[in-house]
Design a protein around this motif. Sequence first.
Motif, PDB file in Angstrom:
ATOM      1  N   TYR A   5       2.627  29.456  36.368  1.00  0.00           N
ATOM      2  CA  TYR A   5       1.916  28.219  36.026  1.00  0.00           C
ATOM      3  C   TYR A   5       2.018  27.947  34.528  1.00  0.00           C
ATOM      4  O   TYR A   5       2.230  26.804  34.113  1.00  0.00           O
ATOM      5  N   LEU A   6       1.864  28.998  33.726  1.00  0.00           N
ATOM      6  CA  LEU A   6       1.944  28.828  32.276  1.00  0.00           C
ATOM      7  C   LEU A   6       3.348  28.389  31.855  1.00  0.00           C
ATOM      8  O   LEU A   6       3.498  27.602  30.913  1.00  0.00           O
ATOM      9  N   PHE A   7       4.369  28.912  32.563  1.00  0.00           N
ATOM     10  CA  PHE A   7       5.732  28.470  32.256  1.00  0.00           C
ATOM     11  C   PHE A   7       5.888  26.984  32.547  1.00  0.00           C
ATOM     12  O   PHE A   7       6.409  26.223  31.716  1.00  0.00           O
ATOM     13  N   TYR A   8       5.437  26.543  33.725  1.00  0.00           N
ATOM     14  CA  TYR A   8       5.548  25.134  34.071  1.00  0.00           C
ATOM     15  C   TYR A   8       4.708  24.264  33.133  1.00  0.00           C
ATOM     16  O   TYR A   8       5.095  23.151  32.781  1.00  0.00           O
ATOM     17  N   LEU A   9       3.555  24.781  32.734  1.00  0.00           N
ATOM     18  CA  LEU A   9       2.668  24.029  31.843  1.00  0.00           C
ATOM     19  C   LEU A   9       3.290  23.816  30.460  1.00  0.00           C
ATOM     20  O   LEU A   9       2.885  22.913  29.728  1.00  0.00           O
ATOM     21  N   SER A  10       4.289  24.642  30.120  1.00  0.00           N
ATOM     22  CA  SER A  10       4.891  24.549  28.784  1.00  0.00           C
ATOM     23  C   SER A  10       5.461  23.161  28.510  1.00  0.00           C
ATOM     24  O   SER A  10       5.455  22.696  27.367  1.00  0.00           O
ATOM     25  N   SER A  11       5.934  22.474  29.554  1.00  0.00           N
ATOM     26  CA  SER A  11       6.468  21.130  29.326  1.00  0.00           C
ATOM     27  C   SER A  11       5.350  20.163  28.954  1.00  0.00           C
ATOM     28  O   SER A  11       5.533  19.265  28.124  1.00  0.00           O
ATOM     29  N   GLY A  12       4.168  20.348  29.564  1.00  0.00           N
ATOM     30  CA  GLY A  12       3.024  19.528  29.183  1.00  0.00           C
ATOM     31  C   GLY A  12       2.594  19.803  27.754  1.00  0.00           C
ATOM     32  O   GLY A  12       2.210  18.884  27.024  1.00  0.00           O
ATOM     33  N   LEU A  13       2.669  21.074  27.346  1.00  0.00           N
ATOM     34  CA  LEU A  13       2.319  21.423  25.973  1.00  0.00           C
ATOM     35  C   LEU A  13       3.327  20.835  24.989  1.00  0.00           C
ATOM     36  O   LEU A  13       2.951  20.396  23.889  1.00  0.00           O
ATOM     37  N   PHE A  14       4.594  20.811  25.373  1.00  0.00           N
ATOM     38  CA  PHE A  14       5.613  20.168  24.535  1.00  0.00           C
ATOM     39  C   PHE A  14       5.342  18.673  24.410  1.00  0.00           C
ATOM     40  O   PHE A  14       5.463  18.082  23.342  1.00  0.00           O
ATOM     41  N   LEU A  15       4.917  18.068  25.538  1.00  0.00           N
ATOM     42  CA  LEU A  15       4.563  16.654  25.500  1.00  0.00           C
ATOM     43  C   LEU A  15       3.356  16.437  24.586  1.00  0.00           C
ATOM     44  O   LEU A  15       3.303  15.451  23.839  1.00  0.00           O
TER      45      LEU A  15
END
Length: 352
Positions: A5-15
Amino acid sequence: MDSSYLFYLSSGLFLGWSLGANDAANIFGTAVGSRMIKFTPIAVIAAIFVVLGAVFGGAGASETLESLGAVNALAGSFMVALSAALAVYLVLRMGVTVSTSQAIVGAIVGWNYYAGKPTDYGVLSEIVATWGFCPLISGMIAVLLYLGLKKLLKCMKLHLLTQDQLTRCSLVITAAVGAYALGANNIANVVGVFVKSCPFKPLKIGSLLTLSPEQVLFFLGSLAVGVGILTYSKKVIMTIGNNLMKMSPMIALIVVLSQSIVLLLFSSMSLHDFLEANSLPALPLVPVSSTQAVIGSILGIGLVKGGRGINWGIVRKIICGWFMAPIVALSVCFICLFFLENVFNLTVYLPN
């Protein structure tokens, strides 16, 4: 909690980082551009208040964005957020401020098309309508504030040094309010597509405060926004703060205040519920573009002053960026979803 989940969330954090880098110009770019406040202290204040706004005021706009397209697979959420972030970053590299709100909407619609899910065109039209209403309302508010404050200062006859100190203090306060409004309204753009799959548990802070799982998610997203503000916002700040129109400190104050009011109007659940309960027209709870709000404010004041000081070349460049963002995000999302599903064998959407 599943580490994936944290890996997938990384794109949201980049956004979130991209949003902070882009939208810092909207909340204090005018203050820095007018040389009334130094970048570092105001950036720290903005980063703190963005987090507060996201955690305590981000729920309303997030619900509306989810109804546009309920992304129901983590890999799909990852690509929606990444596509929006890439669209924002690519346009930022050209030195043009861009709407993160438009980018995430384009990416969600791209996911809908790829997954064969129906796009709620009622919600989409409501959101797109705000792209026109937002700068218009902001411009009207800015004009009213400009005329009212100009008359007030004329009546008060303050000493220039006193007026200067009041303006500096007011710029700091309005930047904090603007950062809070940005967090409350735009956190939906950053991590809204991850709400359905949020694995966090309630977080108890002392004996008086407990954060819901969604608030924990909003907290992580807003930290990324804060990092974007602190690390990569100076280039865009000079576009808004100096190049679009030369601004006096008073005009800088009005621009920040008017865009803050607009963002709060589109994100306040209590105001929305109050107006509906009293059979009054209420603005939709949707993520709106702080970029558009600021541009509307600047243009409104510029037109009142005769329009001679406006750099219309910069205006055209910025508007071009607004059109580019959703189209680029939609295209990138659709293409990359194909590769995720067919090359990497990831599930990017689930059947109804």
